[in-house]
Design an enzyme around this catalytic site. Structure first.
Site, PDB file in Angstrom:
ATOM      1  N   ARG A  36     -15.808 -16.163  13.396  1.00 32.42           N
ATOM      2  CA  ARG A  36     -16.015 -17.318  14.274  1.00 32.42           C
ATOM      3  C   ARG A  36     -17.383 -17.916  13.969  1.00 32.42           C
ATOM      4  NH1 ARG A  36     -10.978 -17.685  15.690  1.00 32.42           N
ATOM      5  NH2 ARG A  36     -10.162 -16.146  17.154  1.00 32.42           N
ATOM      6  N   GLU A  91     -35.494 -35.468  32.818  1.00 32.77           N
ATOM      7  CA  GLU A  91     -34.742 -36.362  31.935  1.00 32.77           C
ATOM      8  C   GLU A  91     -34.384 -37.681  32.637  1.00 32.77           C
ATOM      9  OE1 GLU A  91     -34.050 -36.261  28.784  1.00 32.77           O
ATOM     10  OE2 GLU A  91     -34.565 -34.218  28.227  1.00 32.77           O
ATOM     11  N   GLU A 118     -22.608 -24.477  24.055  1.00 35.54           N
ATOM     12  CA  GLU A 118     -23.350 -25.403  24.930  1.00 35.54           C
ATOM     13  C   GLU A 118     -22.775 -25.439  26.340  1.00 35.54           C
ATOM     14  OE1 GLU A 118     -25.694 -29.493  24.445  1.00 35.54           O
ATOM     15  OE2 GLU A 118     -23.555 -29.760  24.148  1.00 35.54           O
ATOM     16  N   GLU A 137     -41.387 -40.932  22.147  1.00 33.11           N
ATOM     17  CA  GLU A 137     -41.825 -42.042  21.287  1.00 33.11           C
ATOM     18  C   GLU A 137     -40.722 -42.496  20.330  1.00 33.11           C
ATOM     19  OE1 GLU A 137     -45.214 -42.954  17.894  1.00 33.11           O
ATOM     20  OE2 GLU A 137     -44.951 -40.913  18.671  1.00 33.11           O
ATOM     21  N   GLU A 139     -37.462 -42.050  20.716  1.00 28.44           N
ATOM     22  CA  GLU A 139     -36.176 -42.101  21.395  1.00 28.44           C
ATOM     23  C   GLU A 139     -35.910 -43.559  21.763  1.00 28.44           C
ATOM     24  OE1 GLU A 139     -34.040 -39.100  24.638  1.00 28.44           O
ATOM     25  OE2 GLU A 139     -36.139 -39.591  24.868  1.00 28.44           O
TER      26      GLU A 139
END
Lengths: 183, 183
Positions: A36, A91, A118, A137, A139
């Site tokens: 896997r 965020e 995730e 900066e 982004e």
């Protein structure tokens, strides 16, 4: 029915800035051995920011893997040791400029459990007040305010294709309809 | 606002059985150079199989990356050159034993657009008739029939955490509520 796959060996394949990869040797329930490939990353917090008058704050950014500008609910990776709720507040502020009086965890999602570990921590953000956005900066991200009905239309007509956004928005829309969430 | 990231260089990092990885050198809108690790895979078809009496067919399987038994709508990778609708019919049959009179595309999803190019083609399957399931020899998967309301409850209480399943089920539930889908 037995499902469990026992790990026999773990081999690091790649260490990147966003994710690492491991190749696992596993034993299947029938005793056979297989492999896997697993993407490992620290997980992320995802925010459905909703105003008292029923608007949602979305962000637009270029997603290189799909070569498209994607309209999504705000989200970002957990920093090392960071609590999901702290990450959500950080965020939200960085990407949209909004601060929330209240962040409520509503859901945990696995975006790609077939190949990635995730985990997404989904929050509703309410009691919003607008300050200054402060993205990283490099982004390039732009936030905007949309009526919830308009966002649902964009899901139905295929404008919005990001899985966490579809799941998060439809979940919150249902909470509003059932009275589980009041603005 | 400019968003586009131009690819300057593509470097293969890994070739696996489920996905490959490329490291892209890209130019940001501000002219700066950076890197993007991208997971590449062929995409998958995903099916929301729904019976005339409002039941959904789900599959249960062990997902090694998250080390959990996961309850999901049926899905599977596109074979080379395969049309998404053919893949949907094939995977539905393999994983659940059901054949569908009608497969209707309802949505396209990107499960992880930040790092993967994967595209999911979501279909509703109606006019279901049950035959024999035929999973791959080493695929330990078990299907079951659940009332739609029960599935929605399992989304709300956190039993179901797979993003495509949450998005697909809530999308179809809304179609039924608005009359866009009739069983």
């Amino acid at each position: 029915m037995k499902y469990y796959e026992r790990t026999i060996k773990t081999e690091p394949i790649y260490e990147g800035s966003i994710f690492d990869i491991e190749k696992l040797t596993v034993e299947l329930p029938n005793g056979k051995i297989t492999y896997r490939d697993v993407i490992r990353n620290p997980g992320a917090s995802v925010i459905v920011p909703i105003t008292e008058d029923g608007h949602v704050i979305l962000v637009k950014q270029y997603r290189k893997p799909i070569e498209e500008v994607s309209l999504e609910i705000p989200a970002g990776k957990l920093d090392h040791g960071e609590e999901p709720i702290q990450c959500a507040a950080r965020e939200l502020k960085e990407e949209t400029g909004y601060a929330a009086k209240k962040l409520t965890k509503i859901m945990t999602l696995h975006p790609a459990p077939a190949f990635a570990d995730e985990i997404l921590h989904i929050f509703i953000a309410t009691g919003l007040s607008l300050g200054e956005a402060c993205p990283d900066e490099d982004e390039f991200i732009h936030s905007g305010k949309y009526k919830l009905d308009e966002v649902i239309n964009m899901i139905q007509d295929g404008t919005i294709k990001d899985a966490k956004t579809v799941a998060g928005i439809l979940f919150v829309a249902r909470m509003l309809e059932t009275g589980d969430l009041k603005l």
